[in-house]
Design an enzyme around this catalytic site. Structure first.
Site, mmCIF file in Angstrom:
data_model
loop_
_atom_site.group_PDB
_atom_site.id
_atom_site.type_symbol
_atom_site.label_atom_id
_atom_site.label_comp_id
_atom_site.label_asym_id
_atom_site.label_seq_id
_atom_site.Cartn_x
_atom_site.Cartn_y
_atom_site.Cartn_z
ATOM 1 N N ASP A 227 4.608 -8.863 5.882
ATOM 2 C CA ASP A 227 5.116 -9.030 4.807
ATOM 3 C C ASP A 227 2.989 -9.222 3.888
ATOM 4 O OD1 ASP A 227 5.754 -10.332 2.253
ATOM 5 O OD2 ASP A 227 7.598 -11.857 3.420
ATOM 6 N N ALA B 268 0.454 -0.975 -0.507
ATOM 7 C CA ALA B 268 0.160 0.065 0.017
ATOM 8 C C ALA B 268 0.870 1.282 -0.016
ATOM 9 C CB ALA B 268 -1.365 -0.150 0.921
ATOM 10 N N GLY C 37 -1.300 6.022 -1.773
ATOM 11 C CA GLY C 37 -1.789 6.536 -2.413
ATOM 12 C C GLY C 37 -3.144 5.795 -3.711
ATOM 13 N N CYS D 218 3.157 -1.073 -12.189
ATOM 14 C CA CYS D 218 3.364 0.205 -13.286
ATOM 15 C C CYS D 218 4.789 -0.168 -14.445
ATOM 16 C CB CYS D 218 3.789 1.118 -12.178
ATOM 17 S SG CYS D 218 5.098 1.082 -11.562
ATOM 18 N N ASP E 224 -0.830 -4.239 -5.349
ATOM 19 C CA ASP E 224 -0.525 -2.905 -6.498
ATOM 20 C C ASP E 224 1.398 -3.480 -6.235
ATOM 21 O OD1 ASP E 224 0.160 -1.140 -8.015
ATOM 22 O OD2 ASP E 224 0.478 0.279 -6.208
ATOM 23 N N PRO F 198 3.039 4.394 -1.046
ATOM 24 C CA PRO F 198 2.391 5.158 0.823
ATOM 25 C C PRO F 198 1.102 5.798 0.602
ATOM 26 C CG PRO F 198 3.943 6.803 -1.767
ATOM 27 C CD PRO F 198 3.213 5.270 -2.290
HETATM 28 C C1 LIG Z 1 4.711 -0.281 -6.771
HETATM 29 S S1 LIG Z 1 4.458 0.523 -4.477
HETATM 30 C C2 LIG Z 1 2.583 0.878 -4.081
HETATM 31 C C3 LIG Z 1 2.366 1.906 -4.298
HETATM 32 C C4 LIG Z 1 1.344 2.288 -3.904
HETATM 33 N N1 LIG Z 1 -0.002 0.770 -3.948
HETATM 34 C C5 LIG Z 1 0.519 3.654 -3.570
HETATM 35 O O1 LIG Z 1 -0.404 3.442 -5.307
HETATM 36 O O2 LIG Z 1 1.246 4.186 -3.617
HETATM 37 C C6 LIG Z 1 4.590 -2.050 -4.456
HETATM 38 C C7 LIG Z 1 5.329 -1.083 -2.890
HETATM 39 O O3 LIG Z 1 5.109 -2.570 -1.979
HETATM 40 C C8 LIG Z 1 5.949 -3.146 -1.106
HETATM 41 N N2 LIG Z 1 6.118 -4.242 -1.174
HETATM 42 C C9 LIG Z 1 7.087 -5.122 -1.531
HETATM 43 N N3 LIG Z 1 7.183 -6.253 -0.588
HETATM 44 C C10 LIG Z 1 6.231 -6.401 -0.149
HETATM 45 C C11 LIG Z 1 6.016 -7.865 0.944
HETATM 46 N N4 LIG Z 1 5.886 -8.769 0.677
HETATM 47 N N5 LIG Z 1 4.654 -7.346 1.212
HETATM 48 C C12 LIG Z 1 3.803 -6.154 1.351
HETATM 49 N N6 LIG Z 1 4.473 -4.878 0.280
HETATM 50 C C13 LIG Z 1 5.730 -5.656 -0.341
HETATM 51 C C14 LIG Z 1 6.916 -2.000 -1.456
HETATM 52 O O4 LIG Z 1 7.177 -1.210 0.045
HETATM 53 C C15 LIG Z 1 5.955 -0.723 -2.182
HETATM 54 O O5 LIG Z 1 6.325 0.299 -0.999
#
Ligand SMILES: C[S@@+](CC[C@H](N)C(=O)[O-])C[C@H]1O[C@@H](n2cnc3c(N)ncnc32)[C@H](O)[C@@H]1O
Length: 448
Positions: A313, A266, A270, A385, A332, A268
């Site tokens: 996680d 989630a 958005g 993305c 996402d 930051p």
């Molecule tokens: C594409 S960004 C998300 C952007 C967010 N959905 C937004 O719209 O602001 C991907 C996020 O996944 C998190 N992430 C990566 N692996 C993860 C996991 N196994 N469990 C939870 N979060 C994870 C990262 O820290 C990062 O913040």
């Protein structure tokens, strides 16, 4: 050539901006992303350093190739960064930011004013002056290199060419364009029309785009745009603004209950905020990065929204799930971010070819781990993305082959970066100007 604005007289001298840019570039060359790199720059120099750094990174392939022809022996890291800034800015074509003589004299000034580069001021001067004299010849000598021609690493070009045989060139060109500032209006607090009129009255012009978006004619700092602190709007690309409505449309909570929604990756926040702006839902927002979870909480607070935020996680539900199934899940997933290079021109140069497979594996693990948490009839929106198929359609195709409970609903699919600057050649998805995303909406069959 861009004319200096009225504010230029208040701007720090160009040599300071060049020094700051070179400093940030050095950090990027050491593997840091542009935000981390610019956070080391003095705040008063940051906007100018960012503009220069982005211009440099958009010329990076050509810069490396031309610099190789100019320099026999690599100078110190500090001098190399300043030289590269100079080379990239001289290589800018019709969009030169400064007259050549100003640029060269300010580069030399920047070199002389720092102890780490002082001794190499004459060397930098000689290299850049030779480039000015022999610009066309040197460019021609590098034309056979795809990385110089397209300003992207060779593996990146090949991957785009393989995945998008019809429009890989358009995509590469689009990625080098600057993106406009797009915002999402918090329609819980104000209508889009009301916000647009308020801004218009203060001389801030924008166009409506998407369901609740505004595209500004000119980008500004968030704090200089009315309504940010009050939570009236958020910065968000128009492509990203499709996530929440795509997931929520057609979903209804059971009578007397609220929709239970999981936003699995989630930070930051958005898309978490957009979900809450659209629905009275009970949202659990997870992110593996505790520091970034803090940003979700801050953003929701500013927007006057509420969700449960947890650092966890998402691929290990046994460590955080209470066993209650979700009506909707937004995944996402972490990805190469190959679709948002317009806003992050450092990305192609920070990634390695092997990252694609590594990230695709993480995405697959997340998808498999989260699917069982969905109610029958519930929906999961998978999104990245990215423009690479392995992180988009390829991921969904293999999931559907291995999972008969899932069916693909009508989805936006692959959105390609498109802008008014390159309207031809790319399928426009009706959003006018947006980054590259992939969206697949999956439904768990009711009988599953
Ligand atoms: C594409 S960004 C998300 C952007 C967010 N959905 C937004 O719209 O602001 C991907 C996020 O996944 C998190 N992430 C990566 N692996 C993860 C996991 N196994 N469990 C939870 N979060 C994870 C990262 O820290 C990062 O913040």
């Amino acid at each position: 050539m861009h004319k200096p604005s009225d504010a230029a007289s208040l701007a720090p001298p160009l040599w300071q901006q060049l020094q700051a840019c070179a400093h940030a570039l050095q950090a990027v060359l050491q593997g840091r992303n542009h935000s981390q790199a610019l956070s080391q720059v003095e705040p008063r120099l940051r906007p100018a350093a960012q503009a220069l750094l982005f211009a440099v990174l958009r010329q990076w392939g050509r810069t490396l190739a031309v610099k190789k022809l100019l320099v026999q022996r690599q100078p110190s890291a500090e001098a190399n960064a300043l030289l590269c800034v100079g080379v990239a800015l001289v290589l800018q074509e019709d969009q030169a930011m400064y007259p050549a003589h100003t640029l060269v004299s300010q580069l030399v000034e920047a070199a002389k004013r720092h102890p780490a580069t002082k001794a190499q001021a004459a060397f930098i001067n000689a290299c850049v002056r030779r480039l000015l004299r022999e610009r066309e010849v040197l460019i021609a000598q590098t034309n056979s290199l795809p990385s110089a021609q397209w300003n992207a690493p060779e593996w990146w070009i090949q991957a785009l060419r393989r995945d998008h045989p019809d429009d890989w060139q358009t995509l590469l060109k689009a990625s080098l364009q600057a993106a406009p500032m797009a915002v999402r209006v918090n329609t819980r607090l104000i209508s889009r029309e009301a916000l647009q009129s308020q801004w218009q009255a203060q001389g801030i012009a924008s166009d409506q785009a998407g369901e609740v978006g505004l595209l500004l004619h000119q980008a500004r700092g968030v704090h200089s745009l009315p309504g940010f602190e009050q939570g009236l709007w958020s910065v968000q690309d128009l492509g990203a603004q499709l996530a929440a409505p795509t997931l929520l449309s057609g979903l209804q909570a059971a009578p007397g209950q609220r929709l239970r929604v999981l936003d699995a990756c989630a930070a930051p926040g958005g898309k978490t905020a957009h979900l809450l702006e659209l629905a009275d839902a009970e949202v659990l927002a997870l992110d593996i990065d505790a520091g970034r979870c803090q940003r979700i909480a801050e953003n929701l607070h500013r927007l006057q929204l509420h969700a449960e935020v947890r650092a966890a996680d998402a691929a290990q539900p046994s460590t955080w799930w209470n066993g209650q199934a979700f009506d909707a899940i937004l995944l996402d997933a972490p990805c190469t971010a190959s679709g948002i290079v317009r806003r992050h021109p450092d990305i192609p140069w920070l990634r390695r070819a092997s990252d694609v497979a590594g990230l695709a594996q993480q995405q697959q693990a997340l998808l498999r781990a989260l699917w069982p948490l969905l109610k029958p009839g519930g929906r999961l929106l998978y999104c990245t993305c990215s423009l690479f198929k392995q992180e988009g359609q390829g991921q969904i195709d293999s999931f559907l082959v291995n999972n008969t409970q899932a069916r693909l609903l009508p989805s936006p699919g692959q959105l390609k970066p498109a802008s008014s600057a390159n309207p031809a050649g790319v399928l426009d998805n009706g959003l006018r100007d947006h980054d590259g995303f992939f969206y697949a909406l999956l439904e768990r069959r009711l009988d599953a």
